[in-house]
Design a protein around this motif. Structure first.
Motif, PDB file in Angstrom:
ATOM      1  N   ARG A 161       1.876  14.054  90.360  1.00 30.83           N
ATOM      2  CA  ARG A 161       1.100  15.283  90.550  1.00 30.83           C
ATOM      3  C   ARG A 161       1.573  16.068  91.778  1.00 30.83           C
ATOM      4  O   ARG A 161       1.340  17.269  91.869  1.00 30.83           O
ATOM      5  N   GLN A 162       2.260  15.440  92.703  1.00 31.02           N
ATOM      6  CA  GLN A 162       2.886  16.194  93.783  1.00 31.02           C
ATOM      7  C   GLN A 162       4.011  17.069  93.240  1.00 31.02           C
ATOM      8  O   GLN A 162       4.257  18.158  93.749  1.00 31.02           O
ATOM      9  N   LEU A 163       4.680  16.589  92.195  1.00 30.10           N
ATOM     10  CA  LEU A 163       5.751  17.375  91.575  1.00 30.10           C
ATOM     11  C   LEU A 163       5.185  18.487  90.711  1.00 30.10           C
ATOM     12  O   LEU A 163       5.634  19.638  90.789  1.00 30.10           O
ATOM     13  N   LEU A 164       4.219  18.166  89.868  1.00 23.33           N
ATOM     14  CA  LEU A 164       3.640  19.115  88.910  1.00 23.33           C
ATOM     15  C   LEU A 164       2.121  18.963  88.939  1.00 23.33           C
ATOM     16  O   LEU A 164       1.541  18.224  88.143  1.00 23.33           O
ATOM     17  N   PRO A 165       1.459  19.642  89.877  1.00 24.60           N
ATOM     18  CA  PRO A 165       0.031  19.410  90.114  1.00 24.60           C
ATOM     19  C   PRO A 165      -0.866  19.623  88.896  1.00 24.60           C
ATOM     20  O   PRO A 165      -1.852  18.903  88.726  1.00 24.60           O
ATOM     21  N   GLN A 166      -0.554  20.609  88.052  1.00 19.50           N
ATOM     22  CA  GLN A 166      -1.383  20.858  86.862  1.00 19.50           C
ATOM     23  C   GLN A 166      -0.819  20.204  85.593  1.00 19.50           C
ATOM     24  O   GLN A 166      -1.335  20.430  84.495  1.00 19.50           O
ATOM     25  N   ASN A 167       0.264  19.445  85.747  1.00 20.74           N
ATOM     26  CA  ASN A 167       0.898  18.760  84.618  1.00 20.74           C
ATOM     27  C   ASN A 167       1.395  19.747  83.564  1.00 20.74           C
ATOM     28  O   ASN A 167       1.389  19.457  82.370  1.00 20.74           O
ATOM     29  N   TYR A 168       1.819  20.935  83.992  1.00 18.27           N
ATOM     30  CA  TYR A 168       2.473  21.866  83.083  1.00 18.27           C
ATOM     31  C   TYR A 168       3.921  21.427  82.876  1.00 18.27           C
ATOM     32  O   TYR A 168       4.517  20.761  83.736  1.00 18.27           O
ATOM     33  N   CYS A 169       4.503  21.829  81.769  1.00 16.77           N
ATOM     34  CA  CYS A 169       5.949  21.679  81.605  1.00 16.77           C
ATOM     35  C   CYS A 169       6.632  22.916  82.179  1.00 16.77           C
ATOM     36  O   CYS A 169       6.026  23.978  82.314  1.00 16.77           O
ATOM     37  N   MET A 170       7.894  22.778  82.524  1.00 17.72           N
ATOM     38  CA  MET A 170       8.639  23.837  83.207  1.00 17.72           C
ATOM     39  C   MET A 170       9.986  24.054  82.534  1.00 17.72           C
ATOM     40  O   MET A 170      10.619  23.114  82.049  1.00 17.72           O
ATOM     41  N   GLU A 171      10.430  25.306  82.555  1.00 18.08           N
ATOM     42  CA  GLU A 171      11.830  25.600  82.267  1.00 18.08           C
ATOM     43  C   GLU A 171      12.228  26.798  83.111  1.00 18.08           C
ATOM     44  O   GLU A 171      11.404  27.672  83.396  1.00 18.08           O
ATOM     45  N   ASP A 172      13.480  26.821  83.555  1.00 16.81           N
ATOM     46  CA  ASP A 172      13.916  27.970  84.339  1.00 16.81           C
ATOM     47  C   ASP A 172      14.429  29.067  83.407  1.00 16.81           C
ATOM     48  O   ASP A 172      14.402  28.927  82.180  1.00 16.81           O
ATOM     49  N   CYS A 173      14.890  30.160  83.984  1.00 15.05           N
ATOM     50  CA  CYS A 173      15.276  31.337  83.203  1.00 15.05           C
ATOM     51  C   CYS A 173      16.782  31.514  83.115  1.00 15.05           C
ATOM     52  O   CYS A 173      17.262  32.586  82.725  1.00 15.05           O
ATOM     53  N   ASN A 174      17.550  30.510  83.491  1.00 15.29           N
ATOM     54  CA  ASN A 174      18.994  30.617  83.441  1.00 15.29           C
ATOM     55  C   ASN A 174      19.504  30.517  82.006  1.00 15.29           C
ATOM     56  O   ASN A 174      18.832  29.986  81.123  1.00 15.29           O
ATOM     57  N   TYR A 175      20.701  31.033  81.788  1.00 18.46           N
ATOM     58  CA  TYR A 175      21.281  31.002  80.434  1.00 18.46           C
ATOM     59  C   TYR A 175      21.427  29.561  79.963  1.00 18.46           C
ATOM     60  O   TYR A 175      21.052  29.230  78.834  1.00 18.46           O
ATOM     61  N   LEU A 176      21.969  28.695  80.800  1.00 18.01           N
ATOM     62  CA  LEU A 176      21.991  27.259  80.536  1.00 18.01           C
ATOM     63  C   LEU A 176      20.869  26.653  81.366  1.00 18.01           C
ATOM     64  O   LEU A 176      21.048  26.297  82.524  1.00 18.01           O
ATOM     65  N   LEU A 177      19.711  26.553  80.773  1.00 19.31           N
ATOM     66  CA  LEU A 177      18.490  26.300  81.548  1.00 19.31           C
ATOM     67  C   LEU A 177      18.240  24.812  81.769  1.00 19.31           C
ATOM     68  O   LEU A 177      18.723  23.955  81.030  1.00 19.31           O
ATOM     69  N   ASP A 178      17.454  24.540  82.832  1.00 18.91           N
ATOM     70  CA  ASP A 178      16.883  23.221  83.085  1.00 18.91           C
ATOM     71  C   ASP A 178      15.459  23.217  82.545  1.00 18.91           C
ATOM     72  O   ASP A 178      14.761  24.246  82.569  1.00 18.91           O
ATOM     73  N   TYR A 179      15.003  22.068  82.072  1.00 20.11           N
ATOM     74  CA  TYR A 179      13.623  21.923  81.607  1.00 20.11           C
ATOM     75  C   TYR A 179      13.124  20.546  82.027  1.00 20.11           C
ATOM     76  O   TYR A 179      13.886  19.575  82.061  1.00 20.11           O
ATOM     77  N   TYR A 180      11.845  20.465  82.368  1.00 22.53           N
ATOM     78  CA  TYR A 180      11.330  19.187  82.848  1.00 22.53           C
ATOM     79  C   TYR A 180       9.814  19.156  82.761  1.00 22.53           C
ATOM     80  O   TYR A 180       9.140  20.187  82.629  1.00 22.53           O
TER      81      TYR A 180
END
Length: 425
Positions: free
Chosen positions: A268-287
């Motif tokens: 929860r320190q990493l993702l406090p609300q437990n949402y998933c994430m992805e960045d906006c780059n063309y070759l994107l990261d997701y986590y």
């Protein structure tokens, strides 16, 4: 016997009874090739409408991208609605726009109706590395609101720090209609729902040929199925079974790692609300974090679906760029999976002859769009083809350079966009 790859998902899959392999001659209304999300969604919608359905899977349910992906419920298509509005007639664009958020709704309805245990969590964030990307997210928010998504929140630099423990981003867009799931358990739960409704699934039953006709004949090594309709749903794992489809798409690999369990407090320190994430780059990261509090991190694209030799070397630097505080954390699982890329980055739906249907090429947006595809296929076979045809009318262009040169040409284009992302222009 072809089993699931050694991923975190396979290791944490719900207990499930395997399905038999086909060793007989069957007849049915609809024979579906592939037990990934496209095939499973199609089968479940069809059996609910009273059709007799047989699903043939070369390996295991969810063997391909459906059981290996990042587990993120991301709305829209790989090309957003502005691109569609600029290139399609208004009536077609209106139909496609009306379906932007339907795939995620279908997933949530399936989970609820059939009590599928797959760690469903609400909320997903698009994270901006640059001011240019944040400006694009503001435009995306306006577009999505126009098409009916009123659950969006634009995040400034302070706001995004409330949802992710990283200094990397200048802002983001929270979509509360997004979310995340354990993808393999979703696939397995949908397969059990099909079984409960009288549908038949056969694993380890690779299709060797499709003989057109009325009925069509689908053959495997030890059996065959006569069907009024055939649905081709192999996507990136179809191979050359249907050559006319293979030439207008390209399998691509993406890599994923899962850390050791971090414990709930650190997760929860990493993702406090437990949402998933992805960045906006063309070759994107997701986590995202998992139900047992690991960090699952993916990214990168290998054109042509070659399995890289060292996934950790490719992904760990990405993870540490976002979360340098995880330098002491062990990685317990690494795997790769293939998705199918199209030239337009839009899915390819259509018919071959009168009774062979196909849906493929979600270009990285497969979790939601596959579930929509299954519903539209069931509508089309029931005589309501307008929504299916809105996708089928999208052009299916071959990649430049043909099958020989499509990989280097596409990689060169991706390198240009990646450079633009790094320069922030």
């Amino acid at each position: 016997m072809t089993e699931h790859v050694k991923s975190y998902y396979a290791a944490s899959a719900n207990t499930h009874a395997p399905f038999p392999s086909l060793d007989e001659q069957l007849e049915c209304d609809v024979c579906i090739i592939g037990a990934g999300y496209t095939g499973l969604s199609s089968a479940l919608h069809l059996v609910e409408k009273g059709y007799s359905v047989v699903v043939l899977e070369a390996a295991r349910v969810g063997f391909g991208a459906s059981g290996r992906n990042g587990g993120q419920i991301v709305n829209s298509y790989s090309r957003d609605i502005d691109n569609i509005e600029a290139s399609c007639p208004p009536d077609q664009a209106k139909l496609l726009g009306s379906m932007l958020f339907e795939g995620g709704d279908i997933i949530r309805e399936r989970i609820k109706r059939y009590d599928i245990q797959c760690d469903l969590q609400q909320g997903g964030v698009f994270a901006a590395d640059t001011e240019r990307q944040l400006h694009e997210l503001k435009a995306q928010q306006r577009r999505w609101q126009k098409w009916g998504n009123d659950q969006l929140e634009l995040l400034d630099k302070e706001g995004i720090r409330q949802v992710v423990g990283s200094d990397r981003y200048v802002g983001g867009l929270l979509d509360k209609r997004g979310g995340h799931i354990h993808p393999l358990n979703l696939a397995l739960g949908e397969a059990e729902a099909i079984r409960s409704q009288g549908g038949r699934i056969f694993e380890q039953s690779a299709v060797t040929s499709i003989e057109p006709g009325q009925p069509a004949l689908v053959r495997t090594a030890k059996g065959a199925v006569k069907a009024r309709f055939v649905v081709v749903a192999g996507n990136a794992y179809l191979g050359n079974l249907v050559p006319e489809l293979a030439g207008k798409s390209m399998p691509c690999g993406t890599q994923v790692i899962a850390t050791e369990p971090l414990g709930e407090e650190r997760a929860r320190q990493l993702l406090p609300q437990n949402y998933c994430m992805e960045d906006c780059n063309y070759l994107l990261d997701y986590y995202r974090t998992t139900g047992d509090h690991r960090l699952l991190y993916g990214g990168g694209v290998v054109y042509g679906a070659r399995d890289p030799a060292d996934i950790e070397r490719l992904i760990i630097p990405k993870m540490l760029k976002t979360f340098p505080q995880l330098a002491d954390v062990k990685v317990e699982y690494t795997w790769t999976g293939n998705f199918l890329l199209t030239m337009l980055r839009l899915p390819q739906f259509g018919r071959i002859g009168h009774n062979i249907y196909y849906m493929q090429g979600y270009s990285g947006h497969g979790v939601t769009c596959t579930h929509l595809a299954g519903k539209l296929l069931a509508e089309a076979l029931s005589g309501q083809a307008e929504r299916f045809d809105a996708f089928a009318k999208l052009p299916h262009y071959p990649f430049p350079g043909g099958r020989l040169f499509r990989i280097p040409f596409t990689a060169a284009g991706a390198a240009w966009y990646s450079l633009r992302d790094r320069l922030g222009v």
